[in-house]
Design an enzyme around this catalytic site. Structure first.
Site, short mmCIF file in Angstrom:
data_model
loop_
_atom_site.label_atom_id
_atom_site.label_comp_id
_atom_site.label_asym_id
_atom_site.label_seq_id
_atom_site.Cartn_x
_atom_site.Cartn_y
_atom_site.Cartn_z
N LYS A 9 0.84 -1.20 0.00
CA LYS A 9 0.00 0.00 0.00
C LYS A 9 0.87 1.24 0.00
O LYS A 9 0.58 2.21 -0.70
CB LYS A 9 -0.90 0.02 1.24
N GLN A 27 -5.54 -2.08 9.97
CA GLN A 27 -5.20 -3.38 9.41
C GLN A 27 -5.76 -4.51 10.28
O GLN A 27 -5.55 -4.53 11.49
CB GLN A 27 -3.66 -3.45 9.34
N ASP A 41 -11.69 1.83 4.00
CA ASP A 41 -11.92 0.40 3.90
C ASP A 41 -13.40 0.05 3.73
O ASP A 41 -13.74 -1.10 3.48
CB ASP A 41 -11.45 -0.23 5.23
N1 LIG Z 1 -8.56 -3.47 7.19
C1 LIG Z 1 -8.08 -4.37 6.31
N2 LIG Z 1 -8.45 -4.27 5.02
C2 LIG Z 1 -8.00 -5.19 4.11
O1 LIG Z 1 -8.36 -5.10 2.91
C3 LIG Z 1 -7.14 -6.22 4.55
C4 LIG Z 1 -6.77 -6.25 5.89
N3 LIG Z 1 -7.27 -5.32 6.76
N4 LIG Z 1 -5.95 -7.21 6.35
C5 LIG Z 1 -5.28 -8.12 5.46
C6 LIG Z 1 -6.14 -8.46 4.27
C7 LIG Z 1 -5.32 -9.05 3.14
N5 LIG Z 1 -5.24 -8.04 2.13
C8 LIG Z 1 -4.37 -8.02 1.03
C9 LIG Z 1 -3.36 -8.95 0.90
C10 LIG Z 1 -2.48 -8.91 -0.18
C11 LIG Z 1 -2.61 -7.93 -1.15
C12 LIG Z 1 -1.68 -7.88 -2.32
O2 LIG Z 1 -1.35 -6.81 -2.81
N6 LIG Z 1 -1.24 -9.06 -2.84
C13 LIG Z 1 -0.39 -9.19 -4.00
C14 LIG Z 1 0.96 -9.82 -3.73
C15 LIG Z 1 1.57 -9.58 -2.38
C16 LIG Z 1 2.93 -10.20 -2.23
O3 LIG Z 1 3.49 -10.73 -3.19
O4 LIG Z 1 3.40 -10.13 -1.09
C17 LIG Z 1 -1.08 -10.10 -5.00
O5 LIG Z 1 -0.69 -10.05 -6.17
O6 LIG Z 1 -1.99 -10.85 -4.61
C18 LIG Z 1 -3.60 -7.00 -1.03
C19 LIG Z 1 -4.46 -7.05 0.04
C20 LIG Z 1 -6.12 -6.95 2.42
N7 LIG Z 1 -6.67 -7.20 3.70
#
Ligand SMILES: Nc1nc(=O)c2c([nH]1)NC[C@@H]1CN(c3ccc(C(=O)N[C@@H](CCC(=O)O)C(=O)O)cc3)CN21
Ligand SMILES: NC(=O)c1ccc[n+]([C@@H]2O[C@H](COP(=O)([O-])OP(=O)(O)OC[C@H]3O[C@@H](n4cnc5c(N)ncnc54)[C@H](OP(=O)(O)O)[C@@H]3O)[C@@H](O)[C@H]2O)c1
Length: 292
Positions: free
Chosen positions: A57, A101, A124
């Protein structure tokens, strides 16, 4: 016989496009408004999965020109201390979006804390007012992950009206708002959860299948209707046979890609879309706060 493979719903590419659009909008508005949009992310304790999301983020904010006010608190922080921080952020003119989070350490009541965020800064979309607006079909800040799923389906012109949609999972963060958004789009929606009997018989009916349970490999090919659109919200860290850690979703991608029409990858699917929607919510609060 020819073996077909599902087309990918590329969340990473669409997120990059949304980031570019937001960056252009911010570059144009910031000189007039005199400040960039601001997003505050509160993280409590050390959850390694959360740490990756927080750093993604922050990178995205820098890229598009959003000021991030990251705050990291020790696991032992009290509810009162956090409530005070949130109430300061609610007053802070530089901050347009606030995100706590999840999950929080066990001693903290996340529901109580979410109540504390000013609904107009609820990036959120988890405040009761914003979830209530969603349930009533009114405009408001929408939960990022389900909003990201809807935006991705829209990009690929996936028809939803009258379709059978099945959501596996019923959390406040994903499953429930996801079901409400699909309903708003006139799909016929079924929600499955850990107490559902015979999951396979439910998922087999889905034209649109959304998996958000947090269980690697929960959905396999024989549970999927041929030609279905399959969206994998799950993000699970697993260690493979040679000891390497990697991310997988809730869907067995290899087998399912052979029966589905469309499928989202993990990584590169809904994760990046969640981040894009978070930035979009922050920018929309910024526009509102500054009368634009
Ligand atoms: N308040 C809150 N809102 C959320 O949306 C949220 C949380 N908490 N806690 C954790 C979960 C998990 N969330 C996530 C987890 C991963 C990505 C992400 O960007 N994943 C990438 C790769 C990450 C990596 O390689 O480390 C992807 O391509 O899936 C986004 C949101 C959002 N989440
Ligand atoms: N891609 C993203 O941006 C993003 C964003 C947020 C979360 N996630 C990921 O999505 C997954 C779900 O997150 P969450 O916050 O919603 O998790 P959660 O709060 O743990 O909720 C999981 C849901 O799945 C249900 N469930 C558990 N086991 C099941 C089973 N065997 N069959 C059917 N349903 C089952 C649970 O049912 P009960 O209600 O009966 O317990 C619950 O409703 C996790 O992997 C998380 O990391 C990804």
């Amino acid at each position: 016989m020819e073996i077909k493979t599902a087309k990918l719903l590329d969340g990473k590419a669409l997120a990059a496009k949304i980031h570019q659009e937001l960056a252009a909008m911010i570059a144009q508005l910031q000189p007039k408004i005199g400040r960039p949009p601001g997003l505050a992310v509160l993280m409590v304790g050390d959850n390694p999965a959360s740490a990756a999301y927080v750093s993604n983020k922050e990178k995205a904010c820098t890229k598009v020109g959003i000021a991030s006010f990251g705050k990291h608190f020790p696991a032992a922080t009290t509810l009162t201390e956090l409530e005070e921080v949130i109430s300061e952020l609610n007053q802070d003119q530089r901050v347009d979006g606030i995100l706590v989070q999840l999950p929080l350490p066990n001693h903290l009541d996340s529901i109580a804390l979410l109540h504390q965020i000013a609904p107009d800064k609820d990036a959120d979309g988890l405040h009761p007012v914003n979830l209530g607006r969603l349930a009533r079909g009114e405009s408001g800040l929408r939960s990022c992950t389900p909003a990201g799923v809807m935006r991705l389906l829209e990009e690929y012109k996936i028809p939803l009206v009258g379709k059978q949609a099945v959501v596996v999972g019923r959390s406040i963060l994903v499953g429930k708002p996801m079901a409400l958004m699909l309903l708003e789009a006139n799909a016929t929606v079924t929600i499955a959860h850990s107490r559902s009997h015979d999951l396979k018989s439910i998922t087999q009916n889905a034209d649109i299948l959304i998996a958000a349970a947090g269980i690697p490999g929960l959905i396999t090919a024989e549970m999927v209707k041929p030609g279905a659109v399959v969206v994998d919200v799950g993000i699970n860290r697993v260690t493979d046979s040679n000891g390497k850690s990697r991310l997988v979703g809730d869907i067995d991608f290899q087998s399912t890609a052979k029966v589905a029409e469309y499928i989202t990858p993990v990584p590169g699917g809904i994760g990046p879309m969640t981040v894009a929607m978070l930035l979009q919510n922050t920018v929309s609060s910024y526009l509102r706060a500054t009368g634009n």
